[in-house]
Design a protein around this motif. Sequence first.
Motif, short mmCIF file in Angstrom:
data_model
loop_
_atom_site.label_atom_id
_atom_site.label_comp_id
_atom_site.label_asym_id
_atom_site.label_seq_id
_atom_site.Cartn_x
_atom_site.Cartn_y
_atom_site.Cartn_z
N ASP A 205 -7.48 1.38 -3.63
CA ASP A 205 -8.23 2.63 -2.89
C ASP A 205 -9.25 2.52 -1.39
O ASP A 205 -10.35 3.02 -2.57
CB ASP A 205 -8.03 3.46 -4.06
CG ASP A 205 -7.29 5.15 -3.70
OD1 ASP A 205 -8.17 5.28 -2.38
OD2 ASP A 205 -8.10 6.10 -4.47
N GLU A 233 -3.49 1.90 -2.36
CA GLU A 233 -3.06 3.54 -1.88
C GLU A 233 -2.63 3.02 0.22
O GLU A 233 -4.16 2.71 0.81
CB GLU A 233 -4.14 4.69 -1.66
CG GLU A 233 -3.54 5.96 -1.21
CD GLU A 233 -4.91 6.80 -1.35
OE1 GLU A 233 -6.06 6.89 -0.69
OE2 GLU A 233 -5.58 7.85 -2.42
N ASP A 295 1.26 5.92 -2.77
CA ASP A 295 0.61 5.23 -3.80
C ASP A 295 1.85 3.87 -3.71
O ASP A 295 2.87 4.57 -4.40
CB ASP A 295 0.11 5.46 -5.01
CG ASP A 295 -0.34 6.18 -5.16
OD1 ASP A 295 -1.66 6.26 -4.19
OD2 ASP A 295 -1.41 6.98 -5.81
#
Length: 307
Positions: A205, A233, A295
């Motif tokens: 992320d 992500e 995601d």
Amino acid sequence: MKDCNAEALASLCRWYVRHGPGTLGKAPLAARYLNPYLRDHPRLRVVQSRSGPRFAVDTQDLIQRYIYMFGAWEPHMTHWLSRRLRPGDTFVDVGANIGYFSVLASQLVGETGGVVAIEASPLFHKRLGAQARLNGCGNVRAVNAAVSDTRKSLTFTLASSRNMGANSIVPYDGPAESSFEMEARPLPEMLTDAEIAGARVIKVDVEGAEGGVVRGMTPMLGRLRPDAEITVEVTPERMAMLGDSADELLATMREHGFHVYRLANDYAPESYPAALRRAPAVPVRWRGPVTGESDLIFSRVDAETLP
């Protein structure tokens, strides 16, 4: 007196949103009143999450505010990780922020497992360490570094302290609250052979820099255990500003034997009361292009939904 009344009302609303039965009125209460109030009137608290670990939070920041209000961050991802990690596993957290997922993983993998929590922000790296100590997480190796495809120095910019997790290397020409320089290395150079071999889940992320992280990761993909899964992500617009593309990222993972799944996620505060009471979402096979923030989970399991 007015300030005292407002604080008392906010505390009552927070109790109802967090602990009250059902979901009646919780969504508008959280979105229209509690979320902006706690953002503009920050509280420093130590709170217990729904999963068990405790966190020291500052409600000015988005992630910490949600942990305070709801006891969770990204409830579907929290549930998915809780089902994936077992004692003895290794969890790699690239872009660990204050350590919410790292601390959760630490308790799941136990004394025989390990967590590598990588965070570029020096401030968040310190907070991550504090969260680990607060929960007695002796199996967390916290690394203050950036991850990319080559060794280089990167400049990170933070637009607003109201979302401190948004430190990013994506070009930004607006007013910035802060910036810092950090040396970056490919992920395989930051992990030991044992950590690569034991990695059950790698979570990425990194606010638009995921293209570089995945490119740098490719030399170690063939060394991962057969059941290893990688969650990323993906933010196509921010990736494009760095010259990367979501299509290239997906193609890279597919070339190395991974199938693509998408896990539902919603950052709106009004979505949390229902998400925390309903059956958690499961990752669903994704075959099309990625056009918005998503995601994604990459797994060698070939199915319509991940079990």
